[in-house]
Design a protein around this motif. Structure first.
Motif, PDB file in Angstrom:
ATOM      1  N   VAL A 262       0.858  -0.993   0.045  1.00 25.29           N
ATOM      2  CA  VAL A 262       0.113  -0.174   0.124  1.00 25.29           C
ATOM      3  C   VAL A 262       0.792   1.323  -0.026  1.00 25.29           C
ATOM      4  O   VAL A 262       1.875   1.337   0.674  1.00 25.29           O
ATOM      5  CB  VAL A 262      -0.849   0.113   1.220  1.00 25.29           C
ATOM      6  CG1 VAL A 262      -1.945   1.123   1.180  1.00 25.29           C
ATOM      7  CG2 VAL A 262      -1.697  -1.305   1.316  1.00 25.29           C
ATOM      8  N   ARG A 263       0.602   2.276  -0.786  1.00 24.39           N
ATOM      9  CA  ARG A 263       1.361   3.521  -1.007  1.00 24.39           C
ATOM     10  C   ARG A 263       0.310   4.563  -0.917  1.00 24.39           C
ATOM     11  O   ARG A 263      -0.787   4.871  -1.417  1.00 24.39           O
ATOM     12  CB  ARG A 263       2.061   3.556  -2.360  1.00 24.39           C
ATOM     13  CG  ARG A 263       3.171   2.596  -2.829  1.00 24.39           C
ATOM     14  CD  ARG A 263       4.036   2.865  -3.962  1.00 24.39           C
ATOM     15  NE  ARG A 263       3.073   2.864  -5.139  1.00 24.39           N
ATOM     16  CZ  ARG A 263       3.475   3.266  -6.063  1.00 24.39           C
ATOM     17  NH1 ARG A 263       4.495   3.771  -6.629  1.00 24.39           N
ATOM     18  NH2 ARG A 263       2.629   3.215  -7.125  1.00 24.39           N
ATOM     19  N   LEU A 264       0.502   5.390   0.367  1.00 25.60           N
ATOM     20  CA  LEU A 264      -0.245   6.264   0.850  1.00 25.60           C
ATOM     21  C   LEU A 264       0.391   7.561   1.162  1.00 25.60           C
ATOM     22  O   LEU A 264       1.509   7.387   1.415  1.00 25.60           O
ATOM     23  CB  LEU A 264      -0.954   5.895   2.130  1.00 25.60           C
ATOM     24  CG  LEU A 264      -2.299   4.695   2.065  1.00 25.60           C
ATOM     25  CD1 LEU A 264      -2.358   4.070   3.533  1.00 25.60           C
ATOM     26  CD2 LEU A 264      -3.465   4.981   1.432  1.00 25.60           C
ATOM     27  N   PRO A 265      -0.314   8.851   0.732  1.00 25.45           N
ATOM     28  CA  PRO A 265       0.235  10.068   1.436  1.00 25.45           C
ATOM     29  C   PRO A 265       0.510   9.791   2.861  1.00 25.45           C
ATOM     30  O   PRO A 265      -0.459   9.033   3.641  1.00 25.45           O
ATOM     31  CB  PRO A 265      -0.853  10.946   1.072  1.00 25.45           C
ATOM     32  CG  PRO A 265      -1.587  10.532  -0.053  1.00 25.45           C
ATOM     33  CD  PRO A 265      -1.687   9.011   0.427  1.00 25.45           C
ATOM     34  N   LYS A 266       1.516  10.371   3.537  1.00 22.08           N
ATOM     35  CA  LYS A 266       1.785  10.168   5.074  1.00 22.08           C
ATOM     36  C   LYS A 266       0.591  10.608   6.049  1.00 22.08           C
ATOM     37  O   LYS A 266       0.452   9.956   6.902  1.00 22.08           O
ATOM     38  CB  LYS A 266       3.217  10.809   5.216  1.00 22.08           C
ATOM     39  CG  LYS A 266       3.081  12.272   5.331  1.00 22.08           C
ATOM     40  CD  LYS A 266       4.591  12.880   5.510  1.00 22.08           C
ATOM     41  CE  LYS A 266       4.550  14.273   5.312  1.00 22.08           C
ATOM     42  NZ  LYS A 266       6.116  14.873   5.838  1.00 22.08           N
ATOM     43  N   GLU A 267      -0.022  11.313   5.397  1.00 24.15           N
ATOM     44  CA  GLU A 267      -1.270  12.125   6.151  1.00 24.15           C
ATOM     45  C   GLU A 267      -2.382  11.002   6.306  1.00 24.15           C
ATOM     46  O   GLU A 267      -3.250  11.059   7.167  1.00 24.15           O
ATOM     47  CB  GLU A 267      -1.740  13.378   5.920  1.00 24.15           C
ATOM     48  CG  GLU A 267      -2.019  13.497   4.730  1.00 24.15           C
ATOM     49  CD  GLU A 267      -1.040  13.865   3.530  1.00 24.15           C
ATOM     50  OE1 GLU A 267      -1.438  14.189   2.389  1.00 24.15           O
ATOM     51  OE2 GLU A 267       0.186  13.778   3.691  1.00 24.15           O
TER      52      GLU A 267
ATOM     53  N   GLU B 291     -11.663  10.362  10.440  1.00 21.06           N
ATOM     54  CA  GLU B 291     -12.525   9.573  10.433  1.00 21.06           C
ATOM     55  C   GLU B 291     -13.234   9.748   8.803  1.00 21.06           C
ATOM     56  O   GLU B 291     -13.526   8.652   8.283  1.00 21.06           O
ATOM     57  CB  GLU B 291     -13.611   9.807  11.401  1.00 21.06           C
ATOM     58  CG  GLU B 291     -15.093   9.099  11.407  1.00 21.06           C
ATOM     59  CD  GLU B 291     -15.760   9.191  12.415  1.00 21.06           C
ATOM     60  OE1 GLU B 291     -17.249   8.762  12.388  1.00 21.06           O
ATOM     61  OE2 GLU B 291     -15.643  10.036  13.482  1.00 21.06           O
ATOM     62  N   GLU B 292     -13.371  11.029   8.307  1.00 27.16           N
ATOM     63  CA  GLU B 292     -13.808  11.103   7.234  1.00 27.16           C
ATOM     64  C   GLU B 292     -13.052  10.672   5.959  1.00 27.16           C
ATOM     65  O   GLU B 292     -13.358  10.191   4.987  1.00 27.16           O
ATOM     66  CB  GLU B 292     -14.117  12.657   6.870  1.00 27.16           C
ATOM     67  CG  GLU B 292     -15.107  13.373   8.204  1.00 27.16           C
ATOM     68  CD  GLU B 292     -15.196  14.880   7.518  1.00 27.16           C
ATOM     69  OE1 GLU B 292     -14.427  15.221   6.852  1.00 27.16           O
ATOM     70  OE2 GLU B 292     -16.165  15.447   8.284  1.00 27.16           O
ATOM     71  N   ALA B 293     -11.734  10.538   6.275  1.00 28.96           N
ATOM     72  CA  ALA B 293     -10.941  10.324   5.294  1.00 28.96           C
ATOM     73  C   ALA B 293     -11.015   8.727   5.147  1.00 28.96           C
ATOM     74  O   ALA B 293     -11.125   8.131   3.855  1.00 28.96           O
ATOM     75  CB  ALA B 293      -9.466  10.564   5.518  1.00 28.96           C
ATOM     76  N   THR B 294     -11.169   8.033   6.180  1.00 32.53           N
ATOM     77  CA  THR B 294     -11.040   6.575   6.254  1.00 32.53           C
ATOM     78  C   THR B 294     -12.389   6.062   5.541  1.00 32.53           C
ATOM     79  O   THR B 294     -12.410   5.085   4.687  1.00 32.53           O
ATOM     80  CB  THR B 294     -11.100   6.144   7.656  1.00 32.53           C
ATOM     81  OG1 THR B 294      -9.941   6.456   8.208  1.00 32.53           O
ATOM     82  CG2 THR B 294     -11.174   4.334   7.564  1.00 32.53           C
ATOM     83  N   THR B 295     -13.618   6.836   5.850  1.00 28.98           N
ATOM     84  CA  THR B 295     -14.911   6.501   5.391  1.00 28.98           C
ATOM     85  C   THR B 295     -14.855   6.576   3.866  1.00 28.98           C
ATOM     86  O   THR B 295     -15.360   5.881   2.778  1.00 28.98           O
ATOM     87  CB  THR B 295     -15.951   7.438   5.724  1.00 28.98           C
ATOM     88  OG1 THR B 295     -16.064   7.100   7.287  1.00 28.98           O
ATOM     89  CG2 THR B 295     -17.203   6.870   4.986  1.00 28.98           C
ATOM     90  N   ALA B 296     -14.241   7.767   3.309  1.00 29.59           N
ATOM     91  CA  ALA B 296     -14.108   8.338   1.635  1.00 29.59           C
ATOM     92  C   ALA B 296     -13.194   7.203   1.238  1.00 29.59           C
ATOM     93  O   ALA B 296     -13.594   6.558   0.078  1.00 29.59           O
ATOM     94  CB  ALA B 296     -13.671   9.675   1.756  1.00 29.59           C
ATOM     95  N   LEU B 297     -12.033   6.751   1.601  1.00 33.76           N
ATOM     96  CA  LEU B 297     -11.158   5.996   1.162  1.00 33.76           C
ATOM     97  C   LEU B 297     -11.633   4.568   1.061  1.00 33.76           C
ATOM     98  O   LEU B 297     -11.594   3.907  -0.062  1.00 33.76           O
ATOM     99  CB  LEU B 297      -9.858   6.005   1.992  1.00 33.76           C
ATOM    100  CG  LEU B 297      -8.663   5.108   1.319  1.00 33.76           C
ATOM    101  CD1 LEU B 297      -8.278   5.619  -0.287  1.00 33.76           C
ATOM    102  CD2 LEU B 297      -7.493   5.087   2.296  1.00 33.76           C
TER     103      LEU B 297
ATOM    104  N   VAL C 228      -2.905   6.279   8.592  1.00 32.67           N
ATOM    105  CA  VAL C 228      -3.445   5.390   9.452  1.00 32.67           C
ATOM    106  C   VAL C 228      -4.385   4.567   8.774  1.00 32.67           C
ATOM    107  O   VAL C 228      -5.052   3.519   9.348  1.00 32.67           O
ATOM    108  CB  VAL C 228      -4.454   6.497  10.230  1.00 32.67           C
ATOM    109  CG1 VAL C 228      -5.330   7.455   9.414  1.00 32.67           C
ATOM    110  CG2 VAL C 228      -4.952   5.910  11.569  1.00 32.67           C
ATOM    111  N   CYS C 229      -4.640   4.800   7.460  1.00 31.53           N
ATOM    112  CA  CYS C 229      -5.527   3.960   6.766  1.00 31.53           C
ATOM    113  C   CYS C 229      -4.998   2.586   6.022  1.00 31.53           C
ATOM    114  O   CYS C 229      -5.622   1.731   5.589  1.00 31.53           O
ATOM    115  CB  CYS C 229      -6.253   4.581   5.569  1.00 31.53           C
ATOM    116  SG  CYS C 229      -7.180   6.333   6.189  1.00 31.53           S
ATOM    117  N   GLU C 230      -3.565   2.544   6.292  1.00 34.90           N
ATOM    118  CA  GLU C 230      -3.020   1.410   5.655  1.00 34.90           C
ATOM    119  C   GLU C 230      -3.796   0.016   6.094  1.00 34.90           C
ATOM    120  O   GLU C 230      -3.569  -0.956   5.149  1.00 34.90           O
ATOM    121  CB  GLU C 230      -1.519   1.511   5.848  1.00 34.90           C
ATOM    122  CG  GLU C 230      -0.607   0.355   5.044  1.00 34.90           C
ATOM    123  CD  GLU C 230       0.566   0.513   5.462  1.00 34.90           C
ATOM    124  OE1 GLU C 230       1.379  -0.337   5.055  1.00 34.90           O
ATOM    125  OE2 GLU C 230       1.167   1.644   5.678  1.00 34.90           O
TER     126      GLU C 230
END
Length: 291
Positions: free
Chosen positions: A36-41, A127-133, A44-46
């Motif tokens: 998984v390659r994610l932006p560092k911010e 929380e919003e970022a996790t839901t959207a992702l 937490v979603c990895e």
């Protein structure tokens, strides 16, 4: 249902004023390897991404790439420390009074003073970022799965076709095995007639034929090979991942064919063995991409 391990899926989701885009790429792998390659911010979603994919897939190397698109995608923003700047100004005024001299600094010089300008990490609503992702991940996975299913159907059809050819070769082998004994009898009678003017002893001829038949008998190998073919056809209709079991069956089928080849003393049988090996190798190449 046979699934391929090759596939691609992509999706997007809105997160405030920006957009999250995700891409999934899947290729062959012995195990389930997720990168998984994610932006560092969004680090937490990895765990969520890896957990979701491992619950859906059993094999394949899956590469996940997530990007943020929009005006506020920078991970850091400059911040001005106004209280510190005011302290610098008071200190400068005290220096001017002490020295009795004036000294003015440009805006650039003020910003270059230590600590006045700071870079701060942008904050996302986790929380919003996790839901959207997660929503984008599910959509991308459906595309990935559809591609794996489509390619899996083509692989399955090709394997069935090649298995039917192997079965046809097996039928020919059964017929040729019987003919081989009869051909050996004729050659043996001719050879013995050339070497000896006396009549051929029926008992000796029968013994030689029995020995030859035992050495070249492939009935057991054909029976096991037929059973493996039937089992492979059943596996191709199951709903579970079957790649490893298909690979194991192919190894066993290869052993049976090699044994028959070592017993062969007939040119046409040897040619059939070569053709069977070629078909099994083509099936093996296809199975390498089966989940």
């Amino acid at each position: 249902m046979v699934l391929s391990m090759t596939g691609f899926g992509a999706a997007k989701a809105l997160l405030g004023s920006e957009e999250l885009s995700i891409e999934l790429r899947s290729v062959n792998h012995k195990y389930c390897d997720i990168r998984v390659r994610l932006p560092k911010e969004l680090a937490v979603c990895e765990a969520m991404v890896a957990r979701f994919l491992k619950s859906k897939l059993s094999r394949g190397a899956i590469e996940v790439s997530v990007r943020r698109n929009g005006e506020n995608v920078c991970s850091t923003v400059p911040r001005l420390d106004l209280p510190l700047l005011q302290n610098y100004r008071k200190l400068l005024e005290e220096v001017q009074q002490s020295l009795g001299a004036s000294c003015e600094l440009s805006a650039k010089e003020w910003l270059l003073l230590p600590g006045v300008l700071k870079l701060e990490e942008t904050q996302l609503n986790t929380e919003e970022a996790t839901t959207a992702l997660q929503g984008a991940l599910e959509e991308a996975f459906e595309q990935l799965l559809a591609m794996r299913k489509a390619e899996g159907e083509l692989i399955c059809a090709d394997i069935f076709q090649r298995l039917s050819m192997v079965c046809a070769y097996m039928q020919k082998l059964k017929t040729l095995s019987t003919c081989a004994v009869q051909s050996f009898r004729s050659r043996l009678e001719t050879r013995l007639g050339e070497l000896s003017a006396s009549a051929i002893e029926p008992q000796r001829l029968a013994q030689e034929l029995v020995l030859f038949a035992e050495r070249t008998d492939v009935a057991e190998e054909l029976t096991r090979l037929s059973a493996h073919c039937t089992q492979m056809q059943k596996l191709l209709h199951t709903q579970e991942p079957v790649g490893r079991r298909l690979d194991f069956l192919l190894q066993e089928m290869g052993r049976e064919v090699n044994t028959m080849g070592s017993k062969s003393q007939h040119a046409e049988i040897s040619l059939l063995i070569v053709e069977m090996k070629a078909e099994l190798e083509r099936i093996r190449e296809q199975v390498q991409n089966v989940e």
